[in-house]
Design an enzyme around this catalytic site. Structure first.
Site, PDB file in Angstrom:
ATOM      1  N   HIS A  67      69.741 -40.191  -5.670  1.00 54.88           N
ATOM      2  CA  HIS A  67      68.840 -39.642  -4.760  1.00 54.88           C
ATOM      3  C   HIS A  67      67.634 -40.525  -4.147  1.00 54.88           C
ATOM      4  O   HIS A  67      66.697 -40.693  -5.126  1.00 54.88           O
ATOM      5  CB  HIS A  67      68.384 -38.332  -4.885  1.00 54.88           C
ATOM      6  CG  HIS A  67      69.306 -37.269  -5.797  1.00 54.88           C
ATOM      7  ND1 HIS A  67      70.104 -36.647  -5.009  1.00 54.88           N
ATOM      8  CD2 HIS A  67      69.314 -36.988  -6.987  1.00 54.88           C
ATOM      9  CE1 HIS A  67      70.940 -35.980  -5.982  1.00 54.88           C
ATOM     10  NE2 HIS A  67      70.394 -36.244  -7.354  1.00 54.88           N
ATOM     11  N   ALA A 101      65.483 -39.384  -9.125  1.00 58.36           N
ATOM     12  CA  ALA A 101      65.200 -39.226  -7.572  1.00 58.36           C
ATOM     13  C   ALA A 101      63.799 -40.002  -7.100  1.00 58.36           C
ATOM     14  O   ALA A 101      62.710 -39.959  -7.832  1.00 58.36           O
ATOM     15  CB  ALA A 101      65.273 -37.734  -7.240  1.00 58.36           C
ATOM     16  N   ASN A 149      60.990 -55.485  -5.158  1.00 61.48           N
ATOM     17  CA  ASN A 149      61.676 -56.847  -5.534  1.00 61.48           C
ATOM     18  C   ASN A 149      60.585 -57.835  -4.899  1.00 61.48           C
ATOM     19  O   ASN A 149      60.929 -59.005  -5.203  1.00 61.48           O
ATOM     20  CB  ASN A 149      62.775 -56.912  -4.791  1.00 61.48           C
ATOM     21  CG  ASN A 149      63.040 -56.550  -3.443  1.00 61.48           C
ATOM     22  OD1 ASN A 149      62.109 -56.196  -2.645  1.00 61.48           O
ATOM     23  ND2 ASN A 149      64.265 -57.077  -2.858  1.00 61.48           N
TER      24      ASN A 149
END
Length: 220
Positions: A126, A143, A149
């Protein structure tokens, strides 16, 4: 630091084994994902003919989806991408290229994946972002978990290992999760986070650095 301390490449992905060496640094596997897929598709491997794509599931580029994969009514798959047996893609999935998933993975609703390797039984169900990341066997994202990154200053990602600074040579690294790692809902993992096997990140809005095997990280 070796990849084999975090995970073992499962049987379902042994066709890519020449590219993912156990003695390599785990972040070096990220560089190998595009090469592994390029070699795979150069041999004429494409989506199995018996796999029927729903009209709302858009795909482009080279894509392999095993015939046993459960497909959603809508979403986007941009190749190159390899989705292994018995995976489940949920509505709104966005696969942005250079993604490999082993068997029995969940690529969830409104989740985005880019340059990522998911091993067997990985659950990202999710509202997750999984970019430039490796998720070991049976790892699970709650979730809303985001694997950031890129540093805010866009500088190359460095790691502090055994008291020394190690330059990874990459500007983008999300998270590298060992096998059976659990990350609780709405957690953001900072760029270049490494999490050892069977570690738990519990009720923490953010975490980063190198988290040891079987550690439990809680909101302080």
């Amino acid at each position: 630091m070796k990849a084999c301390t975090y995970f073992d490449l499962p049987d379902s992905l042994q066709l890519f084994a020449p590219y993912f060496l156990p003695d390599a640094a785990p972040w070096q596997w990220l560089d190998q994902i595009p090469h592994a897929l390029k070699d795979f598709f150069s041999k004429g491997n494409f989506t199995e003919a018996q796999t029927l794509f729903p009209a709302g599931l858009h795909r482009s580029g080279p894509v392999y989806v095993h015939s046993s994969v459960k497909l959603p009514p809508y979403g986007v798959i941009e190749g190159p991408a390899y989705i292994g047996p018995d995976c489940e893609l949920r509505p709104g999935v966005y696969i942005r290229g250079n993604v490999i998933a082993g068997s029995h993975c969940v690529l969830g609703n409104s989740c985005e994946y880019k340059n990522a390797l998911l091993m067997d039984h990985v659950e990202t169900a999710h509202f997750n972002y999984v970019g430039d990341s490796i998720l070991g066997n049976r790892s699970h994202l709650g979730a809303g978990v985001i694997l950031a990154n890129v540093r805010l200053d866009r500088k190359p990602i460095q790691l502090r290992i055994d008291g020394k600074t190690v330059d990874t040579g990459r500007r983008k690294i999300g998270a590298i999760l060992g096998e059976r790692v659990e990350v609780s809902c709405n957690t953001v993992l900072s760029p270049g986070t490494l999490v050892g096997k069977a570690a738990y990140i519990v009720c923490s809005p953010s975490a980063g650095g190198i988290i040891q095997e079987r550690a439990i990280v809680r909101l302080s």
